[in-house]
Design an enzyme around this catalytic site. Structure first.
Site, PDB file in Angstrom:
ATOM      1  CB  SER A  64      -7.869   5.750   6.675  1.00 49.60           C
ATOM      2  OG  SER A  64      -8.496   5.231   5.530  1.00 49.60           O
TER       3      SER A  64
HETATM    4  N1  SAH Z   1      -8.766   0.792   4.930  1.00 48.36           N
HETATM    5  C1  SAH Z   1      -7.555   1.230   4.298  1.00 48.36           C
HETATM    6  C2  SAH Z   1      -7.811   2.499   3.510  1.00 48.36           C
HETATM    7  C3  SAH Z   1      -7.060   2.510   2.249  1.00 48.36           C
HETATM    8  S1  SAH Z   1      -7.496   3.835   1.160  1.00 48.36           S
HETATM    9  C4  SAH Z   1      -6.448   1.434   5.285  1.00 48.36           C
HETATM   10  O1  SAH Z   1      -6.735   1.628   6.475  1.00 48.36           O
HETATM   11  O2  SAH Z   1      -5.278   1.396   4.915  1.00 48.36           O
HETATM   12  C5  SAH Z   1      -8.811   3.134   0.212  1.00 48.36           C
HETATM   13  C6  SAH Z   1      -8.565   1.797  -0.409  1.00 48.36           C
HETATM   14  O3  SAH Z   1      -9.696   1.496  -1.215  1.00 48.36           O
HETATM   15  C7  SAH Z   1      -7.352   1.724  -1.322  1.00 48.36           C
HETATM   16  O4  SAH Z   1      -6.539   0.671  -0.925  1.00 48.36           O
HETATM   17  C8  SAH Z   1      -7.949   1.499  -2.706  1.00 48.36           C
HETATM   18  O5  SAH Z   1      -7.141   0.718  -3.554  1.00 48.36           O
HETATM   19  C9  SAH Z   1      -9.256   0.806  -2.366  1.00 48.36           C
HETATM   20  N2  SAH Z   1     -10.278   0.906  -3.408  1.00 48.36           N
HETATM   21  C10 SAH Z   1     -10.577   1.947  -4.213  1.00 48.36           C
HETATM   22  N3  SAH Z   1     -11.589   1.644  -5.044  1.00 48.36           N
HETATM   23  C11 SAH Z   1     -11.944   0.357  -4.758  1.00 48.36           C
HETATM   24  C12 SAH Z   1     -12.930  -0.530  -5.294  1.00 48.36           C
HETATM   25  N4  SAH Z   1     -13.748  -0.193  -6.285  1.00 48.36           N
HETATM   26  N5  SAH Z   1     -12.998  -1.776  -4.763  1.00 48.36           N
HETATM   27  C13 SAH Z   1     -12.183  -2.162  -3.733  1.00 48.36           C
HETATM   28  N6  SAH Z   1     -11.236  -1.363  -3.211  1.00 48.36           N
HETATM   29  C14 SAH Z   1     -11.116  -0.122  -3.702  1.00 48.36           C
END
Ligand code: SAH
Length: 213
Positions: A64
């Site tokens: 993010s």
């Molecule tokens: N907090 C992370 C943001 C990553 S982007 C960071 O700072 O790097 C969002 C993340 O949510 C991705 O890694 C994606 O794989 C995950 N995601 C998407 N749908 C999901 C679900 N149903 N359950 C768990 N994780 C999920």
């Protein structure tokens, strides 16, 4: 992995930028100042770490944007010992920010590759979540519920019911809701059956996925 004076200098600048963009929480700014974000991005792309932008981390996902991390964390007003559920571990950077603020973090990721990387990386860098789980965030992590705070780091089309049920009474959630652009949404669980919702600004997230792929 090295955290040089140059990295520290770039982080100072990033924090100044976040302040200008409206982030006020000293605790959150301090966490960002002290966490080497470049450790959460593949080596070779380090130069992107302190630009206020999201960046690819594999499996079609992104770390993010720092502003977004700061914003969501500020909305939740994280306090020491808060029990926090994070949906979407991704790179683990947001997890690290929560841990820096002394929260007890339970985090869940549905991409196996990212999950595998996170369970190795976070402890290696000295961040110890209570739990990193591989699974579907729509289900939350019921075994450890209820939570003081729930943070969803992927864009959901609606607020998942099961997650609302895993909030403590008085607990708070921050979740981006929408298809292409998401409305950051704040939810307070007032009592067993009553939730108060507030719509905050527009954001852009990767989608919170259902089923596989
Ligand atoms: N907090 C992370 C943001 C990553 S982007 C960071 O700072 O790097 C969002 C993340 O949510 C991705 O890694 C994606 O794989 C995950 N995601 C998407 N749908 C999901 C679900 N149903 N359950 C768990 N994780 C999920």
């Amino acid at each position: 992995m090295k955290d040089t004076f140059k990295h520290k200098g770039l982080r100072k600048k990033l924090v100044e930028e976040l302040k200008k963009k409206g982030i006020k929480s000293e605790n959150v700014l301090n966490a960002i100042l002290n966490i080497p974000r470049h450790f959460f991005i593949d080596s070779g792309f380090e130069s992107h770490a302190y630009i206020d932008k999201a960046f690819p981390i594999g499996s079609k996902q992104t770390i993010s944007q720092p502003y977004t991390v700061a914003y969501q964390t500020s909305v939740l007003n994280i306090k020491e010992n808060d029990k926090v559920l994070e949906i979407g571990t991704g790179s683990g950077y947001q997890t690290a920010v929560l841990i820096k603020l002394k929260a007890k973090v339970y985090t869940i990721e549905r991409q196996h590759d990212l999950y595998r990387k996170a369970i190795k990386k976070l402890p290696l860098l000295g961040y110890y979540p209570e739990l990193i789980k591989y699974g579907d965030g729509y289900l939350g992590i019921k075994d450890y519920a209820p939570y003081d705070k729930i943070i969803i780091t992927a864009g959901a089309t609606e607020i998942p019911k099961l997650l609302l049920l895993q909030l403590k009474i008085g607990g708070e959630m921050v979740i981006p809701v929408g298809n292409n652009i998401q409305k950051m949404t704040y939810v307070l669980r007032v009592n067993k059956n009553k939730y108060e919702k507030k719509i905050l600004g527009d954001f852009n997230f990767v989608p919170m996925l259902k089923d596989k792929n």
